[in-house]
Motif scaffolding. Structure first.
Motif, PDB file in Angstrom:
ATOM      1  N   VAL A  71       0.856  -1.190   0.000  1.00  0.00           N
ATOM      2  CA  VAL A  71       0.000   0.000   0.000  1.00  0.00           C
ATOM      3  C   VAL A  71       0.893   1.241   0.000  1.00  0.00           C
ATOM      4  CG1 VAL A  71      -1.792   1.299   1.212  1.00  0.00           C
ATOM      5  CG2 VAL A  71      -1.813  -1.224   1.250  1.00  0.00           C
TER       6      VAL A  71
ATOM      7  N   LEU B  93      -3.990   8.069   8.643  1.00  0.00           N
ATOM      8  CA  LEU B  93      -3.076   6.938   8.426  1.00  0.00           C
ATOM      9  C   LEU B  93      -2.978   6.088   9.682  1.00  0.00           C
ATOM     10  CD1 LEU B  93      -1.289   5.944   6.105  1.00  0.00           C
ATOM     11  CD2 LEU B  93       0.612   7.190   7.141  1.00  0.00           C
TER      12      LEU B  93
ATOM     13  N   LEU C 139      -2.818   0.261   8.384  1.00  0.00           N
ATOM     14  CA  LEU C 139      -2.431  -0.456   7.161  1.00  0.00           C
ATOM     15  C   LEU C 139      -1.100  -1.180   7.354  1.00  0.00           C
ATOM     16  CD1 LEU C 139      -3.361   2.352   4.621  1.00  0.00           C
ATOM     17  CD2 LEU C 139      -4.538   0.152   4.900  1.00  0.00           C
TER      18      LEU C 139
ATOM     19  N   LEU D  14       3.163  -0.866   4.381  1.00  0.00           N
ATOM     20  CA  LEU D  14       2.835   0.504   3.995  1.00  0.00           C
ATOM     21  C   LEU D  14       4.089   1.282   3.625  1.00  0.00           C
ATOM     22  CD1 LEU D  14       0.719   2.829   3.860  1.00  0.00           C
ATOM     23  CD2 LEU D  14       1.218   3.221   6.296  1.00  0.00           C
TER      24      LEU D  14
END
Length: 522
Positions: free
Chosen positions: A89, A102, A107, A110
């Motif tokens: 990602v 964020l 995530l 990343l």
């Protein structure tokens, strides 16, 4: 609710773009396309989730899109990735790693790029992400390969266990009456009427044992590419006659009605008479095994469209639909519980398929279903007639003339095998000496000066090959008949015997008639 799992793509490197505006998405898409990278725009998070589940190489997001409703569906898709997968990602954030959205997204895998970022920076980051994704695909392929190998090993292990159990069962079937017959012979007085019947029974059961062993050896020769066809131009009617002769005992035992339909004209093929007859006899024997007593078996031959077509049809138990494709597989049996089945190792039809394939032909099975009989069809390429329209009859072997007694040396580390052969030879009036090892055999040969030596090959210490080689090095045994006796019967085994100096190579147990025929040459 999670979306249903879709089949995993082979390899997908498309980059899913989730941009705040259509213009941002279009700019990013053109940037990737200019670098030769496939991109696709996710209209919203639900659409992005579908694209990821269908297969993606990376995901590009921004801090502003991370705050949009529906992000949870993508996070769920990322959480449900298989163990090998960790989709890269790339997040373009104005505050870098400190972007609040964020931190809340949690995530994995990343890469954060400061926004705005240069085109070179974005392309370089995507290329790095895709390299990592390719490694993941390689790991996936290795895992699948290992899993497939494990499944294959488990299946092979299962089939091996089933085969060994079947082999033990099939060996016990003839061994039980042989043992009982021997015990009866020991108790019956000489001249008792039952002795001849018992001996015939033992001989039949020994023949069954040898057929089982021969089938196993045949499979080994075919699978290792060591089976060599002895091709000749032959009429398939001759194959039918030869095959049905060998099937006669089993057909008679079941009281089956046999109908044979042959054309008046010859049906020529280029093939090995022994192997083709073996294939047809396996089909007929299979029909006899799975047909109730008094059933009907039909064998027909004709020529159609450049092919010789042999058909074996029976009125037996038939084949279930799921067996039609598997009946020619190794160790396959229709149903072990069916009463009519007379057992077997499940390799007879597999042998047929292999032998027919070696001839450039094919074999297939048909059946309307259980209880409605079966039909097996063998197809072979037709060949032109030989120069002479009629086949040349093979010369009959001359009758073996009785000869004067010979000096014979029998060498085998198996004492029972050596003594039993020596007894048979002694009944013929020959002078026989027995030894159980190589050095003792050489010493005995120097003393006896035998005219024939029957020597086991696989002896400990000095084996039979060395015994033969040393005998041939002695001028006194230059013309002595040397016969190898062994359980190994491949072409390579025979070649090795000849190279060592043996004149003949016999596989155990050697028939008495064949042994006597060899001695007639001395």
């Amino acid at each position: 609710m999670a979306a249903p799992a879709a089949p995993e793509p082979a390899v997908s490197e498309r980059v899913v773009i989730r941009a705040p505006t259509a213009r941002d998405a279009e700019v990013t898409l053109r940037l990737l396309q200019g670098a030769g990278i496939e991109g696709i725009v996710g209209r919203d998070w639900r659409h992005a989730e579908e694209l990821i589940r269908d297969g993606a190489g990376a995901l590009i997001v921004t801090d502003s899109t991370l705050g949009d409703p529906g992000l949870g569906s993508v996070l769920l898709a990322l959480d449900e990735q298989p163990a090998w997968s960790d989709l890269p990602v790339l997040a373009l954030c104005r505050q870098g790693m400190d972007a609040p959205a964020l931190r809340e997204a949690r995530l994995r895998n990343l890469t954060v790029l400061d926004r705005p970022a240069s085109m070179r920076t974005v392309v370089s980051a995507v290329q790095t992400a895709l390299r990592g994704r390719r490694w993941q695909y390689q790991i996936r392929d290795q895992i699948e390969s290992l899993q497939q190998a494990e499944r294959s090993l488990r299946l092979a292990d299962q089939r091996k266990d089933e085969f060994l159990a079947t082999l033990a069962h099939e060996l016990r079937n003839p061994l039980a009456p042989i043992r009982s017959g021997l015990q009866l012979l020991a108790q019956l007085p000489d001249g008792a009427a039952q002795r001849d019947g018992i001996r015939d029974m033992i001989d039949r059961q020994m023949s069954q044992l040898l057929r089982l062993i021969d089938d196993l050896l045949e499979v080994s020769r075919i699978s290792t590419g060591k089976l060599v066809l002895q091709r000749e131009r032959l009429d398939l009617k001759r194959v039918v006659e030869t095959a049905l002769e060998s099937c006669a005992p089993l057909l008679a035992q079941g009281g089956h009605r046999l109908a044979v339909s042959l054309p008046d004209e010859a049906v020529w093929v280029d093939g090995d008479l022994t192997r083709l007859a073996q294939s047809l006899s396996n089909l007929v024997n299979n029909a006899a095994k799975y047909t109730p007593d008094g059933g009907t078996i039909t064998v027909s031959l004709d020529a159609r469209a450049g092919q010789a077509v042999l058909v074996v049809q029976d009125s037996g138990i038939g084949l279930p639909p799921d067996m039609l494709d598997r009946v020619f597989d190794m160790f396959a049996q229709v149903n072990r519980s069916l009463e009519r089945s007379q057992g077997g190792l499940g390799i007879g039809l597999a042998l047929v398929k292999s032998l027919v394939s070696l001839h450039g032909g094919e074999v297939g099975a048909e059946s309307p279903g259980i209880g409605q009989g079966s039909r097996f069809t063998m197809r072979l390429p037709l060949a032109g007639a030989p120069p002479s329209a009629s086949q040349v009859e093979k010369a009959q072997p001359a009758a073996v003339e009785p000869r004067s007694p010979r000096r014979i040396l029998v060498v085998d580390d198996n004492e029972d095998a050596a003594e039993s052969l020596a007894m048979l030879l002694s009944f013929g009036g020959h002078e026989v000496r027995v030894e159980h090892g190589g050095p003792a055999a050489l010493a005995a040969a120097a003393e006896l000066l035998p005219q024939a030596v029957f020597c086991d090959v696989g002896m400990p210490g000095m084996d039979g090959y060395e015994v033969a080689t040393r005998l041939r090095q002695d001028p006194r045994f230059e013309k002595t008949l040397l016969v190898a006796l062994t359980g190994w019967g491949s072409q390579e085994d025979k070649r090795r015997s000849r190279a060592a100096g043996f004149d003949e190579h016999l596989t155990k147990p050697a028939g008495v008639d064949l042994v006597m025929a060899l001695l007639s040459r001395v």
